[in-house]
Structure formats: C-alpha cells, structure tokens
Design an enzyme around this catalytic site. Sequence first.
Site, PDB file in Angstrom:
ATOM      1  N   LYS A 193       0.819  -1.230   0.000  1.00 14.27           N
ATOM      2  CA  LYS A 193       0.000   0.000   0.000  1.00 14.27           C
ATOM      3  C   LYS A 193       0.844   1.268   0.000  1.00 14.27           C
ATOM      4  O   LYS A 193       0.615   2.191   0.780  1.00 14.27           O
ATOM      5  CB  LYS A 193      -0.972  -0.003   1.169  1.00 14.27           C
ATOM      6  CG  LYS A 193      -2.012  -1.122   1.091  1.00 14.27           C
ATOM      7  CD  LYS A 193      -3.050  -1.022   2.187  1.00 14.27           C
ATOM      8  CE  LYS A 193      -4.094  -2.114   2.057  1.00 14.27           C
ATOM      9  NZ  LYS A 193      -3.553  -3.457   2.399  1.00 14.27           N
ATOM     10  N   ARG A 194       1.817   1.319  -0.896  1.00 17.34           N
ATOM     11  CA  ARG A 194       2.678   2.491  -0.981  1.00 17.34           C
ATOM     12  C   ARG A 194       1.976   3.602  -1.754  1.00 17.34           C
ATOM     13  O   ARG A 194       1.163   3.340  -2.642  1.00 17.34           O
ATOM     14  CB  ARG A 194       4.002   2.137  -1.661  1.00 17.34           C
ATOM     15  CG  ARG A 194       4.839   1.119  -0.900  1.00 17.34           C
ATOM     16  CD  ARG A 194       5.172   1.612   0.508  1.00 17.34           C
ATOM     17  NE  ARG A 194       6.201   0.800   1.132  1.00 17.34           N
ATOM     18  CZ  ARG A 194       6.051   0.105   2.245  1.00 17.34           C
ATOM     19  NH1 ARG A 194       4.891   0.101   2.859  1.00 17.34           N
ATOM     20  NH2 ARG A 194       7.057  -0.579   2.757  1.00 17.34           N
TER      21      ARG A 194
END
Length: 307
Positions: A105-106
């Site tokens: 989830k960057r």
Amino acid sequence: MIQKLISNIQKTNAPVVVGLDPMMGFIPDQIKSRAFAEFGETLEGAAEAVWQYNKAIVDEIYDLIPAVKPQIAMYEQFGLPGLQAFKKTVDYCKEKNLVVIGDVKRGDIGSTSAAYAVAHLGKVQVGSQLLTPFGEDFATVNPYLGSDGIRPFLEVCKEEKKGIFILVKTSNPSSGEFQDRLIDGKPLYEHVGEKVAEWAGECMGDSYSYVGAVVGATYPEMGKVLRKVMPKSFILVPGYGAQGGKAADLVHYFNEDGLGAIVNSSRGIIAAWKQEKYAAYGAENFAGASRAAVIDMVTDINQALNH
C-alpha cells in the site's frame, strides 16, 4: 506478469489468493518454541517463527492456488529480522511458481514513489550492478496523491512486465468516510475507478492490464459498478470470509470470460487450525487445516460462479 497470474488461475481453477499475514497469535506453540530456543525471545526469534510458519503453510497449499499476498506490516513489526522473513517468504513462494502480490500500500510522489516502485517491483542501481531488493510480482498502491504517485509505478511495470493493484474501494467499515463522498454526482471511488481504467490502457497485457484494482468483497453492489468501469483491470478482492464477504456476492466482480478477479483470504486460511470447523487438525497439523480451508474456499467460489 498478468499473463502468469491468468495462467496460474486457469491451471489451478482457483481464482483465489492466500494472504500470508502472520501474527504471533496464529503461530502454534511448537513453532514458536523451536524458534525461541534457537534465537531467544527476540525479534530474530519472532521472525524465524514467522518464516517457519509461512514455509509449512506454503508447502501444503502451493499446488492448489495461483498466488499469495504477504502483508508487509506483519513483517515490519519485527524490524529488520521481520523484513528478512518477508524477503525469504517472497523468494520461496516464487520458487514454488506462485505469483507474489506484495501488499505494501505504498503511495507518495516523485523520487519517493519511484524508490518504492524499485524496492518492490524493480531493480536498484548499485555501482555497476542492477540488484533486486524485494522482488514481488505485483504491489498494492494508494492513489490518494494522484498521478504523481502512480506514474513511477507504471514506468517500472512497463520495464519489468510487473503489475500493481490500486486501492479503489476498500473492505473496511469506515472506507466510506472518504471513498463514498459524492463529487460531481458520483462517489469518489467511481472517479478513482475511471482513472484506474485510464492507467490500465497504458499498460496492457494480452487481454488484461498490468494495472488492477482493489475492491472489497464487503461492498458487492459497488463492485458490480466498478467491474463495468474497469473492464480490463483484474480486481483483487479482500474481505472474503473473516470480514463477512460471501462467495455469492462476488460473481459480479468477474467478467464473462470467468476471469478478471482474484479473491483474497488471509486468516481464514493461515489460521484455519484455530477455527472450530478445522479444530480436528490440531496445532500439530496446522498446515493441513490450511489446505482444507483452501479447498473449501475454492469450492465455495467456483460453485457461486457456476450457479
């Protein structure tokens, strides 16, 4: 890599991904005892327990599934030893021919986003060498910062033939605080879905894009709409089982070709031995319980799709 994911799904007839999200409470005492005997009650000991737990489960289920999804936070909590266990898990799963979706989830901009993309999907320049840091096949990405945060990932995807799953409508209860807000008469998640479809057009494989979307199983009506908005994107569907998503709700996440979606289950599989349904397996055969849970999940989803 989207072609390999599709090939693995067709080979196993299992549109599922197992979330390797280990927590110490899931790991049987015999695994922890051995790890602590060797490394003590330390971060190294915890990481060793995580690795041995993952390996045992993967050994038992790899022939049944197309992909795994390790959630990096469950490894980061154990510091550098935890990240080493993450890397060992990624490498081992790839040895088993599984597609690895790094649930990281960057989301950032510019050189920071580029560094995240390189870390998880690409190669980093070290002197005269190009080296692979973590080496997943896909990564999850947060689009909140807009195109500036996504484009560096698109560039790496094109270079490496790898993919991303962009958060569009997440499965958690409070997701609607932002994602459901109406903008120009449409909820925000629809606007994000339209942007994903645009990005998807820039990174096409044979029939599906390298750019996919995350749409939770807990909001099936929204998933039905988003399937039409993003016809060429694979949808990664969290929220099945433990979070309340049911197989019958997921039919509309798939396209008419029977593809287009892959359903995740994490603790429902890796901690199956703690459920009453699989209690007979016991802690000693925790991986056997995981295998039984995978078979049940695949059967459940395929029955819904073929109904």
